[in-house]
Scaffold this motif. Sequence first.
Motif, PDB file in Angstrom:
ATOM      1  N   SER A  81      -7.142   1.891 -18.756  1.00 43.21           N
ATOM      2  CA  SER A  81      -7.167   2.190 -17.326  1.00 43.21           C
ATOM      3  C   SER A  81      -5.835   2.763 -16.860  1.00 43.21           C
ATOM      4  O   SER A  81      -5.788   3.733 -16.099  1.00 43.21           O
ATOM      5  N   VAL A  82      -4.735   2.178 -17.348  1.00 45.01           N
ATOM      6  CA  VAL A  82      -3.405   2.662 -16.958  1.00 45.01           C
ATOM      7  C   VAL A  82      -3.134   4.055 -17.520  1.00 45.01           C
ATOM      8  O   VAL A  82      -2.682   4.960 -16.813  1.00 45.01           O
ATOM      9  N   SER A  98       2.576   3.999  -9.788  1.00 49.05           N
ATOM     10  CA  SER A  98       1.676   3.420  -8.789  1.00 49.05           C
ATOM     11  C   SER A  98       0.375   2.963  -9.438  1.00 49.05           C
ATOM     12  O   SER A  98      -0.151   1.890  -9.125  1.00 49.05           O
ATOM     13  N   SER A  99      -0.142   3.768 -10.356  1.00 49.04           N
ATOM     14  CA  SER A  99      -1.365   3.389 -11.068  1.00 49.04           C
ATOM     15  C   SER A  99      -1.156   2.117 -11.888  1.00 49.04           C
ATOM     16  O   SER A  99      -1.995   1.213 -11.883  1.00 49.04           O
ATOM     17  N   ALA A 100      -0.034   2.036 -12.582  1.00 52.87           N
ATOM     18  CA  ALA A 100       0.248   0.849 -13.397  1.00 52.87           C
ATOM     19  C   ALA A 100       0.395  -0.382 -12.522  1.00 52.87           C
ATOM     20  O   ALA A 100      -0.122  -1.466 -12.849  1.00 52.87           O
ATOM     21  N   LEU A 101       1.084  -0.247 -11.382  1.00 51.41           N
ATOM     22  CA  LEU A 101       1.269  -1.379 -10.485  1.00 51.41           C
ATOM     23  C   LEU A 101      -0.058  -1.829  -9.886  1.00 51.41           C
ATOM     24  O   LEU A 101      -0.332  -3.038  -9.794  1.00 51.41           O
ATOM     25  N   SER A 112       0.798  -1.230   0.000  1.00 47.27           N
ATOM     26  CA  SER A 112       0.000   0.000   0.000  1.00 47.27           C
ATOM     27  C   SER A 112       0.836   1.289   0.000  1.00 47.27           C
ATOM     28  O   SER A 112       0.438   2.271  -0.635  1.00 47.27           O
ATOM     29  N   PRO A 113       2.000   1.356   0.689  1.00 50.16           N
ATOM     30  CA  PRO A 113       2.777   2.600   0.595  1.00 50.16           C
ATOM     31  C   PRO A 113       3.166   2.961  -0.835  1.00 50.16           C
ATOM     32  O   PRO A 113       3.195   4.142  -1.195  1.00 50.16           O
ATOM     33  N   ALA A 114       3.444   1.949  -1.653  1.00 50.91           N
ATOM     34  CA  ALA A 114       3.793   2.218  -3.052  1.00 50.91           C
ATOM     35  C   ALA A 114       2.560   2.393  -3.928  1.00 50.91           C
ATOM     36  O   ALA A 114       2.554   3.218  -4.850  1.00 50.91           O
ATOM     37  N   LEU A 115       1.500   1.634  -3.635  1.00 52.14           N
ATOM     38  CA  LEU A 115       0.310   1.668  -4.484  1.00 52.14           C
ATOM     39  C   LEU A 115      -0.481   2.957  -4.348  1.00 52.14           C
ATOM     40  O   LEU A 115      -1.188   3.357  -5.277  1.00 52.14           O
ATOM     41  N   LEU A 116      -0.387   3.612  -3.202  1.00 51.08           N
ATOM     42  CA  LEU A 116      -1.237   4.774  -2.936  1.00 51.08           C
ATOM     43  C   LEU A 116      -0.598   6.097  -3.331  1.00 51.08           C
ATOM     44  O   LEU A 116      -1.206   7.154  -3.128  1.00 51.08           O
ATOM     45  N   TRP A 117       0.615   6.077  -3.846  1.00 51.78           N
ATOM     46  CA  TRP A 117       1.196   7.300  -4.407  1.00 51.78           C
ATOM     47  C   TRP A 117       0.418   7.679  -5.655  1.00 51.78           C
ATOM     48  O   TRP A 117       0.021   6.827  -6.442  1.00 51.78           O
ATOM     49  N   ARG A 118       0.209   8.973  -5.839  1.00 51.60           N
ATOM     50  CA  ARG A 118      -0.495   9.434  -7.042  1.00 51.60           C
ATOM     51  C   ARG A 118       0.527   9.662  -8.146  1.00 51.60           C
ATOM     52  O   ARG A 118       0.984  10.779  -8.388  1.00 51.60           O
ATOM     53  N   SER A 119       0.902   8.551  -8.789  1.00 48.77           N
ATOM     54  CA  SER A 119       1.882   8.605  -9.870  1.00 48.77           C
ATOM     55  C   SER A 119       1.516   7.567 -10.916  1.00 48.77           C
ATOM     56  O   SER A 119       0.728   6.642 -10.662  1.00 48.77           O
ATOM     57  N   PHE A 120       2.103   7.720 -12.092  1.00 53.53           N
ATOM     58  CA  PHE A 120       1.824   6.770 -13.177  1.00 53.53           C
ATOM     59  C   PHE A 120       2.281   5.364 -12.796  1.00 53.53           C
ATOM     60  O   PHE A 120       1.594   4.377 -13.069  1.00 53.53           O
TER      61      PHE A 120
END
Length: 249
Positions: free
Chosen positions: A232-233, A183-186, A173-181
């Motif tokens: 989606s990505v 994080s979105s792709a992951l 979750s620390p990596a997934l919840l960053w608002r970045s491309f």
Amino acid sequence: MQLPTSYHPSNGRRSQPRSYVAAYLRRFLKPKQWDLEYTFWLMLQLCISPKTAYRHTAYHKQTKNQWARDDPAFIVVCCVLLAIASLAYCVVFGDSAWHAVLTVLSVVLVDFLLLGVAIATTCWVITNRFLRKRNLHHHQVEQHVEWLYAFDVHCNSYFPLFLLLYVLQFLLSPALLWRSFLSSALSNALYMIAFGVYHYMNFLGYSALPYLERTEVFLWPIGLMLLVLPFSVLSGFNPSIRALSFYFG
């Protein structure tokens, strides 16, 4: 709520004895009769060798003359694991004890059980109406998918999804919840894999029944998800943020 058992499209009747369903429900209140060792073995096989798990289902049919499990231990263990995982999320993202209670009840009762009943019933109707083999040899007996087996398939498929979307997502979750491309792709990849595994496990569950055909229809949602994934990505949609926002605002 009265659950269906097995279905005859010709007359709409239930063929599985109600006494069997009643006995199954009574075993929820008798923990000493639960086979937890088999349950944990099955969970392990669903992760490392799901085909082995469904081969054992065929042995169950040979010994007990039914495809469905007669032991509710798998459902109980799944509910307990979901409750623990939900509490972990509530500790990190929640804001009150009452909200934690509501979240746990929502995850266990709605996301797993009620949605599972809806999915199992839909698959039960589809398989009995459209996927059963029609041109049987004269010595073959026409068979129907048991509703409890359809629910077993849902539970089996949900367990790997639980590990991916409840356990692994929590750890990442620390990596997934960053608002970045990235994080979105992951996050999209994680959800794609989780739901892809769910539908693949559904396919394995129904293809294990020798009287069904065209069970590859259960793989079609994977193709649809693969088509949607690039959009989606590229749009920056992050399913992890959306899911946690739904539960925790």
